[in-house]
Write a protein that holds these residues in place. Sequence first.
Motif, PDB file in Angstrom:
ATOM      1  N   VAL A  31       0.844  -1.190   0.000  1.00 32.28           N
ATOM      2  CA  VAL A  31       0.000   0.000   0.000  1.00 32.28           C
ATOM      3  C   VAL A  31       0.889   1.253   0.000  1.00 32.28           C
ATOM      4  CG1 VAL A  31      -1.944   1.172   1.096  1.00 32.28           C
ATOM      5  CG2 VAL A  31      -1.639  -1.292   1.400  1.00 32.28           C
ATOM      6  N   LYS A  32       0.434   2.233  -0.775  1.00 31.69           N
ATOM      7  CA  LYS A  32       1.114   3.532  -0.801  1.00 31.69           C
ATOM      8  C   LYS A  32       0.156   4.571  -0.226  1.00 31.69           C
ATOM      9  CE  LYS A  32       2.815   7.055  -4.008  1.00 31.69           C
ATOM     10  NZ  LYS A  32       2.991   7.427  -5.427  1.00 31.69           N
ATOM     11  N   ASP A  52      -5.175   8.622   1.651  1.00 25.79           N
ATOM     12  CA  ASP A  52      -4.984   9.306   0.381  1.00 25.79           C
ATOM     13  C   ASP A  52      -6.140  10.280   0.222  1.00 25.79           C
ATOM     14  OD1 ASP A  52      -7.132   7.741  -0.313  1.00 25.79           O
ATOM     15  OD2 ASP A  52      -5.975   6.320  -1.507  1.00 25.79           O
ATOM     16  N   ASP A  53      -6.368  10.751  -0.988  1.00 29.38           N
ATOM     17  CA  ASP A  53      -7.424  11.747  -1.186  1.00 29.38           C
ATOM     18  C   ASP A  53      -8.820  11.174  -1.022  1.00 29.38           C
ATOM     19  OD1 ASP A  53      -5.464  13.591  -1.675  1.00 29.38           O
ATOM     20  OD2 ASP A  53      -5.511  13.330  -3.854  1.00 29.38           O
ATOM     21  N   GLU A  54      -8.978   9.869  -1.110  1.00 28.57           N
ATOM     22  CA  GLU A  54     -10.301   9.257  -1.130  1.00 28.57           C
ATOM     23  C   GLU A  54     -10.651   8.487   0.147  1.00 28.57           C
ATOM     24  OE1 GLU A  54     -12.327   9.868  -3.551  1.00 28.57           O
ATOM     25  OE2 GLU A  54     -10.877  10.923  -4.812  1.00 28.57           O
ATOM     26  N   ALA A  55      -9.671   7.923   0.847  1.00 30.86           N
ATOM     27  CA  ALA A  55      -9.971   7.050   1.986  1.00 30.86           C
ATOM     28  C   ALA A  55      -8.799   7.034   2.963  1.00 30.86           C
ATOM     29  CB  ALA A  55     -10.275   5.635   1.491  1.00 30.86           C
ATOM     30  N   VAL A  79       4.746   7.138   2.081  1.00 27.51           N
ATOM     31  CA  VAL A  79       5.490   5.897   2.325  1.00 27.51           C
ATOM     32  C   VAL A  79       4.929   4.750   1.494  1.00 27.51           C
ATOM     33  CG1 VAL A  79       6.147   6.527   4.688  1.00 27.51           C
ATOM     34  CG2 VAL A  79       3.978   5.366   4.286  1.00 27.51           C
ATOM     35  N   PHE A  80       5.790   3.736   1.320  1.00 23.23           N
ATOM     36  CA  PHE A  80       5.395   2.442   0.753  1.00 23.23           C
ATOM     37  C   PHE A  80       5.373   1.448   1.902  1.00 23.23           C
ATOM     38  CE2 PHE A  80       7.485   4.513  -2.912  1.00 23.23           C
ATOM     39  CZ  PHE A  80       6.424   4.479  -3.812  1.00 23.23           C
ATOM     40  N   ILE A  81       4.247   0.716   2.028  1.00 21.36           N
ATOM     41  CA  ILE A  81       4.073  -0.199   3.154  1.00 21.36           C
ATOM     42  C   ILE A  81       3.740  -1.585   2.635  1.00 21.36           C
ATOM     43  CG2 ILE A  81       2.501  -0.783   5.062  1.00 21.36           C
ATOM     44  CD1 ILE A  81       2.420   2.147   5.770  1.00 21.36           C
ATOM     45  N   ARG A  82       4.336  -2.564   3.292  1.00 23.52           N
ATOM     46  CA  ARG A  82       3.991  -3.966   3.044  1.00 23.52           C
ATOM     47  C   ARG A  82       3.516  -4.543   4.364  1.00 23.52           C
ATOM     48  NH1 ARG A  82       6.998  -8.681   3.912  1.00 23.52           N
ATOM     49  NH2 ARG A  82       6.221 -10.491   2.781  1.00 23.52           N
ATOM     50  N   GLY A  83       2.321  -5.268   4.320  1.00 25.11           N
ATOM     51  CA  GLY A  83       1.792  -5.836   5.536  1.00 25.11           C
ATOM     52  C   GLY A  83       0.566  -6.695   5.266  1.00 25.11           C
ATOM     53  N   GLN A  99       4.551  -4.619   8.130  1.00 28.65           N
ATOM     54  CA  GLN A  99       5.771  -5.415   8.274  1.00 28.65           C
ATOM     55  C   GLN A  99       7.000  -4.586   7.891  1.00 28.65           C
ATOM     56  OE1 GLN A  99       5.820  -8.463   9.610  1.00 28.65           O
ATOM     57  NE2 GLN A  99       3.593  -8.291   9.874  1.00 28.65           N
ATOM     58  N   THR A 100       6.910  -3.868   6.764  1.00 25.10           N
ATOM     59  CA  THR A 100       8.024  -3.008   6.319  1.00 25.10           C
ATOM     60  C   THR A 100       7.467  -1.668   5.876  1.00 25.10           C
ATOM     61  OG1 THR A 100       7.928  -3.798   4.018  1.00 25.10           O
ATOM     62  CG2 THR A 100       9.363  -5.009   5.545  1.00 25.10           C
ATOM     63  N   MET A 101       8.343  -0.636   5.921  1.00 20.62           N
ATOM     64  CA  MET A 101       7.943   0.709   5.504  1.00 20.62           C
ATOM     65  C   MET A 101       9.138   1.398   4.875  1.00 20.62           C
ATOM     66  SD  MET A 101       6.596   3.931   7.834  1.00 20.62           S
ATOM     67  CE  MET A 101       5.399   2.940   8.695  1.00 20.62           C
ATOM     68  N   GLU A 102       8.936   2.008   3.726  1.00 19.90           N
ATOM     69  CA  GLU A 102       9.972   2.760   3.038  1.00 19.90           C
ATOM     70  C   GLU A 102       9.406   4.114   2.641  1.00 19.90           C
ATOM     71  OE1 GLU A 102      13.119   2.185   2.484  1.00 19.90           O
ATOM     72  OE2 GLU A 102      13.148   0.182   3.362  1.00 19.90           O
ATOM     73  N   PRO A 103      10.180   5.177   2.742  1.00 26.78           N
ATOM     74  CA  PRO A 103       9.690   6.485   2.296  1.00 26.78           C
ATOM     75  C   PRO A 103       9.562   6.550   0.787  1.00 26.78           C
ATOM     76  CG  PRO A 103      11.977   6.643   3.006  1.00 26.78           C
ATOM     77  CD  PRO A 103      11.532   5.251   3.339  1.00 26.78           C
ATOM     78  N   ASP A 104       8.616   7.301   0.326  1.00 29.00           N
ATOM     79  CA  ASP A 104       8.370   7.448  -1.106  1.00 29.00           C
ATOM     80  C   ASP A 104       9.323   8.490  -1.671  1.00 29.00           C
ATOM     81  OD1 ASP A 104       7.398   7.550  -3.641  1.00 29.00           O
ATOM     82  OD2 ASP A 104       5.493   8.505  -3.127  1.00 29.00           O
ATOM     83  N   GLY A 105      10.040   8.171  -2.714  1.00 30.51           N
ATOM     84  CA  GLY A 105      10.908   9.117  -3.411  1.00 30.51           C
ATOM     85  C   GLY A 105      12.367   8.983  -3.044  1.00 30.51           C
ATOM     86  N   VAL A 106      12.710   8.727  -1.798  1.00 34.41           N
ATOM     87  CA  VAL A 106      14.103   8.566  -1.375  1.00 34.41           C
ATOM     88  C   VAL A 106      14.209   7.326  -0.500  1.00 34.41           C
ATOM     89  CG1 VAL A 106      14.676  11.015  -1.456  1.00 34.41           C
ATOM     90  CG2 VAL A 106      13.697  10.055   0.612  1.00 34.41           C
ATOM     91  N   GLY A 107      15.420   6.799  -0.375  1.00 32.47           N
ATOM     92  CA  GLY A 107      15.628   5.599   0.429  1.00 32.47           C
ATOM     93  C   GLY A 107      15.467   5.873   1.909  1.00 32.47           C
TER      94      GLY A 107
END
Length: 451
Positions: A31-32, A52-55, A79-83, A99-107
């Motif tokens: 999920v982003k 996001d803009d909708e939910a 962020v980018f999330i996996r779970g 489970q994991t989280m990464e910022p969007d655009g940069v590491g």
Amino acid sequence: MTTSSYLTVKALTKYIKRKFDADPHLRDVYVKGELSNVKIHTSGHIYFTLKDDEARITAAMFRAQANKLKFKPEEGMQVFIRGDVNVYESSGIYQLYVQTMEPDGVGGLFVAFNQLKERLQKEGLFNPQFKQPIPKFPNRVGVLTATTGAAIRDICTTITRRYPLSEIIIYPTIVQGAQAAPNIVKNITIANEQMLCDVLIVGRGGGSIEDLWAFNEESVARAIFESRIPIISAVGHETDTTIADFVADLRAPTPTAAAELAVPNQQELYQHILNRKSYLHQIVSSKLNYEKSRLKKLKNAYPLATPERLYRPFTERIVNLDMRLSKSTQLFLMKKKHDYRHLEGAIKMHSPKNAIKYLEKQLEQSTNLLTRSMFNVLNNKKEAYLSTIRTLEALNPLTIMNRGFSVTYKDNKVIKTVSQLSANDEISIHFHDGETKAKIIETIVNQGGSK
């Protein structure tokens, strides 16, 4: 429909949860979204809303997964999330378990680097006023790096070549992986406890940001800042920059450059000594030539040609002083003779015989003065006594009674007015030569009244 056909809330929630558990698409989702309402609990768990803009959806990241993050989740971060998605039975809501989280655009490592850099900078760990000076001529240089690889060889070779007088103390250190940061902190602490080194070189060769990450850890930064031994940071290549570089007392672009900054160059020192030697030789030669020229001028000077003229004023001054001394001595002796004669006369005047005569005269004068004083006092007392007697005689009631007056008493009280008496009262009348008893026949009041 009977009441037994109705489900309890708990049963309905469990049924829905089983549906979520059975859906394979919800077991591993990507999920982003944007972080909102981020709360980092003291237990280490992170709770937030992903929107996001909708939910939007509530999410939780437990401590075991949160400890692996290299950055701090913040409000508004994409962020980018996996779970996986499941139902939280107590509240009956579904949420995302991260489970994991990464910022969007940069590491994530880059975000973590900037976050830690900003925080430590606000605390003042990069402030130049806390930087310790690097000693110019260190007796011992400590090196904290891996014992294998090019970095240790380059450092040791450079120090030995540039300044062989300096001893190298190596602290074998893990510089990559999960154990690297604790090991770096441990060796910095040991070096400070031993206090054998004048300066420390902390670093390693080049690599990726993941390879160099141990030097971006907060614990390493604080250990470098708190070190009492000056530290030179030498991490990676010239383009690599770590948090350790900002905190260290001096930053070197490479391990070789760190060795060059840690010790002086013996060739340069030798050349500097030669230059100073030549400079001192020139200064001394110039000074000698100048003094020789001065000496030559002095030798040829007119006063030295006739030296007696140099000390003539001093001779004249000595003669004048001698004359003044002689005159002062004579005056001093004359004064002392005068004082002696004065003392001699005073001693004669105060001889025992003269003293007795003087005291006898003083005694006679004192006796006469005392006699006159006593006579005056007695006369004054006599006059005062006679005056008092005359006053007492004038005030004595018996004296008044001698002239025909009497005092009347009734019941031992003096009768002062007719109104105090009545007919048949017994009274006592006192005369100057005795008293008599009487009885009142009648009282007559002045102004025509009768009683």
